[in-house]
Each structure stands twice: as C-alpha cells, then as structure tokens.
Design a protein around this motif. Structure first.
Motif, PDB file in Angstrom:
ATOM      1  N   GLU A   1      -8.937 -29.071   2.665  1.00 58.16           N
ATOM      2  CA  GLU A   1      -7.482 -29.000   2.758  1.00 58.16           C
ATOM      3  C   GLU A   1      -7.000 -29.670   4.033  1.00 58.16           C
ATOM      4  OE1 GLU A   1      -5.796 -25.136   2.126  1.00 58.16           O
ATOM      5  OE2 GLU A   1      -3.900 -25.831   2.940  1.00 58.16           O
TER       6      GLU A   1
ATOM      7  N   VAL B   1      -7.031 -33.337   3.455  1.00 56.76           N
ATOM      8  CA  VAL B   1      -5.947 -33.863   2.617  1.00 56.76           C
ATOM      9  C   VAL B   1      -4.637 -33.856   3.402  1.00 56.76           C
ATOM     10  CG1 VAL B   1      -4.620 -33.454   0.535  1.00 56.76           C
ATOM     11  CG2 VAL B   1      -7.063 -33.232   0.473  1.00 56.76           C
ATOM     12  N   ILE B   2      -4.439 -32.828   4.224  1.00 57.31           N
ATOM     13  CA  ILE B   2      -3.220 -32.770   5.033  1.00 57.31           C
ATOM     14  C   ILE B   2      -3.180 -33.953   5.994  1.00 57.31           C
ATOM     15  CG2 ILE B   2      -2.132 -31.499   6.917  1.00 57.31           C
ATOM     16  CD1 ILE B   2      -2.926 -28.960   5.477  1.00 57.31           C
TER      17      ILE B   2
ATOM     18  N   ILE C   1     -10.557 -37.711   3.771  1.00 55.78           N
ATOM     19  CA  ILE C   1     -11.233 -37.299   2.540  1.00 55.78           C
ATOM     20  C   ILE C   1     -11.976 -35.988   2.746  1.00 55.78           C
ATOM     21  CG2 ILE C   1     -13.091 -37.880   0.955  1.00 55.78           C
ATOM     22  CD1 ILE C   1     -12.264 -40.726   1.112  1.00 55.78           C
TER      23      ILE C   1
ATOM     24  N   TRP D   1      -4.818 -20.465   0.530  1.00 54.82           N
ATOM     25  CA  TRP D   1      -4.340 -21.826   0.757  1.00 54.82           C
ATOM     26  C   TRP D   1      -3.265 -21.838   1.845  1.00 54.82           C
ATOM     27  CZ3 TRP D   1       0.591 -23.811   0.102  1.00 54.82           C
ATOM     28  CH2 TRP D   1       0.701 -25.197   0.150  1.00 54.82           C
TER      29      TRP D   1
ATOM     30  N   LEU E   1      -3.290 -23.677   5.447  1.00 47.59           N
ATOM     31  CA  LEU E   1      -2.209 -24.614   5.795  1.00 47.59           C
ATOM     32  C   LEU E   1      -1.618 -24.267   7.153  1.00 47.59           C
ATOM     33  CD1 LEU E   1      -0.280 -26.826   4.207  1.00 47.59           C
ATOM     34  CD2 LEU E   1       1.334 -25.001   4.564  1.00 47.59           C
TER      35      LEU E   1
ATOM     36  N   TRP F   1      -3.796 -25.274  10.003  1.00 53.94           N
ATOM     37  CA  TRP F   1      -3.849 -26.710  10.301  1.00 53.94           C
ATOM     38  C   TRP F   1      -2.497 -27.279  10.621  1.00 53.94           C
ATOM     39  CZ3 TRP F   1      -8.036 -29.229  11.553  1.00 53.94           C
ATOM     40  CH2 TRP F   1      -9.251 -28.598  11.252  1.00 53.94           C
TER      41      TRP F   1
ATOM     42  N   THR G   1       3.474 -30.537   6.661  1.00 53.24           N
ATOM     43  CA  THR G   1       2.066 -30.547   6.229  1.00 53.24           C
ATOM     44  C   THR G   1       1.969 -30.298   4.732  1.00 53.24           C
ATOM     45  OG1 THR G   1       2.004 -28.322   7.110  1.00 53.24           O
ATOM     46  CG2 THR G   1       0.858 -29.997   8.336  1.00 53.24           C
TER      47      THR G   1
ATOM     48  N   HIS H   1       2.573 -33.601   3.013  1.00 54.76           N
ATOM     49  CA  HIS H   1       1.389 -34.446   3.077  1.00 54.76           C
ATOM     50  C   HIS H   1       0.351 -33.982   2.061  1.00 54.76           C
ATOM     51  CE1 HIS H   1       1.169 -37.377   6.426  1.00 54.76           C
ATOM     52  NE2 HIS H   1       2.328 -36.830   6.689  1.00 54.76           N
ATOM     53  N   PHE H   2       0.140 -32.664   2.023  1.00 58.81           N
ATOM     54  CA  PHE H   2      -0.869 -32.111   1.114  1.00 58.81           C
ATOM     55  C   PHE H   2      -0.530 -32.464  -0.329  1.00 58.81           C
ATOM     56  CE2 PHE H   2      -2.525 -28.792  -1.599  1.00 58.81           C
ATOM     57  CZ  PHE H   2      -3.838 -28.759  -1.212  1.00 58.81           C
TER      58      PHE H   2
ATOM     59  N   ASN I   1      -0.713 -36.373  -1.090  1.00 58.42           N
ATOM     60  CA  ASN I   1      -2.094 -36.857  -1.129  1.00 58.42           C
ATOM     61  C   ASN I   1      -2.846 -36.273  -2.305  1.00 58.42           C
ATOM     62  OD1 ASN I   1      -1.853 -38.446   1.083  1.00 58.42           O
ATOM     63  ND2 ASN I   1      -2.402 -36.836   2.502  1.00 58.42           N
TER      64      ASN I   1
ATOM     65  N   HIS J   1      -4.902 -38.115  -5.277  1.00 63.24           N
ATOM     66  CA  HIS J   1      -6.307 -37.782  -5.551  1.00 63.24           C
ATOM     67  C   HIS J   1      -6.489 -37.390  -7.010  1.00 63.24           C
ATOM     68  CE1 HIS J   1      -8.056 -38.171  -1.673  1.00 63.24           C
ATOM     69  NE2 HIS J   1      -7.288 -37.275  -1.096  1.00 63.24           N
TER      70      HIS J   1
ATOM     71  N   ALA K   1      -6.101 -41.133   0.526  1.00 63.55           N
ATOM     72  CA  ALA K   1      -6.590 -41.041   1.896  1.00 63.55           C
ATOM     73  C   ALA K   1      -6.730 -42.450   2.444  1.00 63.55           C
ATOM     74  CB  ALA K   1      -7.933 -40.327   1.938  1.00 63.55           C
TER      75      ALA K   1
ATOM     76  N   THR L   1      -9.138 -43.283   4.434  1.00 65.55           N
ATOM     77  CA  THR L   1     -10.531 -43.427   4.832  1.00 65.55           C
ATOM     78  C   THR L   1     -11.194 -44.620   4.150  1.00 65.55           C
ATOM     79  OG1 THR L   1     -10.547 -41.046   4.879  1.00 65.55           O
ATOM     80  CG2 THR L   1     -12.657 -42.133   5.087  1.00 65.55           C
TER      81      THR L   1
END
Lengths: 359, 157
Positions: free
Chosen positions: A32, A35-36, A40, A315, A319, A322, B18, B21-22, B25, B29, B43, B45
């Motif tokens: 998580e 992704v935030i 990856i 979750w 969150l 982070w 946040t 973003h979650f 993304n 995905h 991502a 990456t």
C-alpha cells in the motif's frame, strides 16, 4: 466432550485467522505504501520462479529473521529480556478470544456462537488485555539496561497510559447507548433500526466517541504518527537491544494491534457482523422488499461483512501511517490530555443529557 | 479555535491526497492486471534487470579503441590521453610502426577502470579519434580489482 472439541476448533480457527491476517498486514503495508508513493513494492520473493505479486514476502521475512543471530547483551537481565516480547505478543493475541466473528451457526441441532468465549465483560477484558501489553514495552526498555531503551520504554508507558484514559472514556458513551459490556450484545443492539431505516450503528449514535476512540487507538498501536516509543530518528526505542525473531515478535505485535483495533472499531462502531437490513431469515428492506435466504448463506454474509469491515479499517490505518509525519512528544501529550480527554468527557455529558431527554 | 480548525482541515486534505494517489495508481494496476493497455502506468518504477532505461546517445560508458581498416589500432601513442587523464589510469607504451606515415603505435594500452572517473577527457584529447566511450555498456562490475584492468586486446574488441 464435544463442547471441548468445538471450543478447540474455534480457538484454532480464530488464531489462524488472526495470525495469517496480521502476517499479511506486513505485505499490505509494503504494497500500500508503494502504491501511495507511485512505486511497485516488494515483488521479488518467489517459489520456483512463481512471484504472485510478492505474496511470499512475509514468509521470506520470517525465514530471514529465523536465521539471524539472536543476540542477548551481556549487561541485560536475561530472563526479563527474553520474557518481554512474549508478554507483549501474548496480551494482544489473547484479545481475539472476545471478538464476535458472526452470529450463531446451527449445525445438526447444535448452536455454535462464532466467538471463542462470550462472557459478560468482554469489552472490559479486551481493554484490560490491551493495557497489559504495555508491560512488554516497559520490560523490554528496562531489562535491556541501556539508556535509550529505557527512554523508549518510559515514553511508551507514558503515552500508552495517557491514551488509555481517553480510550476508556470514549467508550463510556457507547456503553450508555448500548447498555451492555458484552461485545456480542453490543453487536446485537446495533442490528436494530433508527427511525425505521438507518441501522443503529455506533457511528451514527456516537460520532464523537468514534473520533476519540480512533485517535486514541491509533496512539495505542504506537505506529508512525504516534511512534514515540520507537522514535526511529531520535532514540531508536525500546527494542534497540533485540535482534532476530524476538525483534520480529515486537514488530508483529504492532501489526496484530492494528488488526485488533480494526476488529474493535468494527465491532463497537460499525455494527460488527451486521449487514444493514439482514435478519436471521434474510433481507427485509425498509422500502418493503424482501429477500429470504437460507441460514448458511446468512451466516456467510455476516462473516464476510465482518471481514470486509476489518480489512477496510486495516487499510485506513496503513494509509494514515503513510500519510502523516510523527508528533513531537509534547504534542502527543497535549493531544491526549488537553483535547481527547476533555472531548470524551463532553461526549459522556452530552450522551447522558440526550438519553435523559429522549427517555 | 480557527487555527485548530485549519489544522484539522489540513490533516483531512493530507489523507485525501494519499487516498487519491492510492486510488488512481490502483486503477491503472488493475487495468494492467486485466491486460487492458493504457498510456499511463500505475508506478514510475523501472524494474532494472528485466527492463532497462534507454541510455542517452552522449552517455559516457565503457571505452573502446577504434581500428584501422587493416585491423591495427588507430592509436598513434601520442600520450595526450595519458597526459590529460585526471585520475591517471591510462598507461601507454609506444613502439615504432613500419609504416612511415604512422611512425608510432602502442605496444600496450592499459586502462585501469577501477580508477577511471569516466570524465571523457581522453576522448576529447585524442587527435586520431582512436578512443571513444560509446559502447553503451554500463554493467562491467567484477569481483576482483585485477579484472578491471583492461588491456589493448580487451579494449579493441
């Protein structure tokens, strides 16, 4: 005799559920956060080139920690030093015994409660066990015989005890609304309807209580916005002198606390295993519709609802971990004693006045 | 009071950021998992050993020595690269060349890559365009230092 077997099966199922979900919370935390932050995340751990989005990562971590050196400093108090991680692990793990996963399950003329033990003061029991977990931190801090760990342990004790007050007071309003200390009874009360259509969940009856409980519970998990006992960038914290699997046990305890807080939030404020308008024989919608279901499917719905709510709160807590930077020590104490405790007292008074006015 | 309210709003805004973003993304995905092609990725990456970032054309990578048409190195052992090298990692020994037009050629040309700082001065200094840093090779790590000492044979490959 068969009662004992049923209890044993319930204990094994609940503990396996609890430990596996807590283990995979480490994976959720890695993924998580990734992704935030547009990354990856851990995805390299594999079994025979089989990666499955990094789902083997927790096992790889566990194996790594098993093979690390388990170092006990010469200057520590050996017995207490070894005891501390187990104390903090045990008192969190035991709380799962009071969490109701669902209503009764009827198999072969036997009624099985989907809860390990359903005793009268389960709410008090959970709170007491969560507070006893502090002993693990204090023991770890003290027995390591190191100034920094002692500082971390003392900070942990101060923080957790001050937030324990707000945590306890925030629940008094809830106990006034649902007149019981029994978690299963509290969940049952939340199955009723308010004005015929809103489910009578704690979030609608005690919104302020929910807010205070959530903040205090976040502080109880001692993760980042409130991670003063660890304080990675200043004092390194109460488990400085631990290594290998004993350190892992402390880390794992944090994740188990996240999970147990999610369970408590679900059970106390979001209706536990209740699905809105689902009764023992199926859905009865407030606009008059009906959808009757067999008993097995109703129980499955309840357990699924409980799990989904718990996952959502896990979750949310990850969150929050982070998103926010950590508090300073005085800010934590301010928030606890000057904001949350007075607010919870106001909540108690307000609830009492409203209850007496409404009769 | 108003300040506290502002702080509270800031806290909520932070968590919404946040969450956004979650969600965004996670959406990309999921689309990738369902094998739906999109311009944007979930991502940023680059997963290194499998995917590699494209190297710019002027990137200074591993050295190489250019050859004449007859296969001999183009170098005339003028020692300019040895002189200009700031980390003193080039060692050249000259011999006489039978061709009077060329006069000198290197009998040994050694670059100690463990000292090289990849400044590219040797390439700039070379009057014969005999040394270049355009192989595009950036993975030449070794387990021992002596394997990082590249001689004439290895450099003309």
């Amino acid at each position: 005799m068969s009662d004992w077997i049923i209890i044993l099966i319930k204990i094994i199922c609940a503990l396996v559920w609890f430990l596996v979900i807590a283990l995979y919370l480490t994976w959720v935390e890695r993924k998580e956060s990734a992704v935030i932050q547009d990354r990856i995340g851990a995805n390299r751990a594999n079994i025979w080139k089989f990666r499955v989005i990094g789902l083997f990562q927790p096992f790889a971590d566990a194996i790594k920690m098993l093979f690390k050196e388990d170092f006990t400093p010469r200057f520590s108090r050996k017995f207490l030093h070894n005891l501390a991680p187990f104390v903090s692990f045990f008192f969190v793990a035991i709380t799962v015994s009071a969490i109701p996963f669902g209503d009764v399950l009827r198999i072969g003329g036997r009624e099985i409660k989907l809860q390990i033990v359903d005793f009268n003061v389960s709410l008090l029991f959970v709170m007491a066990m969560l507070s006893l977990g502090i002993y693990g931190i204090i023991l770890a801090g003290w027995s390591s015989n190191n100034r920094y760990t002692l500082l971390g342990g003392m900070r942990g004790a101060a923080q957790l005890i001050s937030y324990e007050v707000a945590l306890g007071l925030s629940l008094i309003g809830l106990i006034m609304v649902y007149p019981s200390l029994k978690l299963s009874a509290i969940v049952h009360y939340q199955g009723e309807l308010l004005w015929g259509w809103i489910p009578k969940w704690g979030v609608f009856l005690q919104p302020l209580g929910l807010l205070i409980f959530f903040f205090a519970a976040l502080a109880e998990t001692k993760r980042v916005p409130f991670d003063l006992p660890e304080g990675e960038n200043e004092i390194v914290g109460f488990f400085t002198e631990y290594s290998g699997l004993k350190w892992g046990l402390f880390m794992f305890t944090d994740f188990m606390e996240v999970l147990i807080i999610a369970c408590l939030l679900t059970t106390l404020f979001f209706g536990g295993w209740q699905v809105p308008w689902l009764y023992a024989d199926g859905f009865h919608f407030p606009w008059g519709g009906q959808w009757l279901l067999p008993h097995g499917i109703v129980v499955a719905f309840q357990v699924l609802a409980f799990n989904l709510k718990v996952f959502f709160f896990c979750w949310l807590q990850v969150l929050i971990r982070w998103t926010y930077p950590r508090f300073r020590y005085d800010q934590v104490m301010d928030l606890g004693w000057k904001l949350l405790v007075p607010l919870s007292l106001i909540n108690i008074a307000g609830t009492a006045i409203l209850l007496s006015l409404l009769g | 009071m108003i300040k506290a309210l502002g702080n509270f709003i800031a806290i909520i805004k932070g968590s919404l950021l946040t969450t956004r973003h979650f969600m965004v993304n996670m959406w990309f995905h999921t689309l990738k998992l369902l094998r739906i092609k999109t311009k944007r990725k979930g991502a940023v990456t680059i997963q290194y050993p499998e995917e590699k970032r494209e190297i710019a054309s002027r990137h200074r990578s591993l050295h190489r020595l250019l050859k004449r048409d007859d296969g001999k190195p183009r170098c005339v052992a003028c020692m300019l690269c040895v002189t200009v090298c700031p980390s003193e990692c080039i060692f050249v020994e000259a011999t006489e060349d039978p061709d009077p037009e060329i006069q000198k050629s290197p009998s040994s040309f050694i670059i100690d890559l463990s000292r090289c700082c990849f400044c590219g001065f040797c390439v700039e200094a070379c009057p014969e365009d005999a040394i270049r840093m355009d192989t595009g090779q950036i993975e030449f790590a070794e387990y021992t230092r002596d394997r990082l000492i590249y001689d004439l044979e290895k450099l003309t490959e």
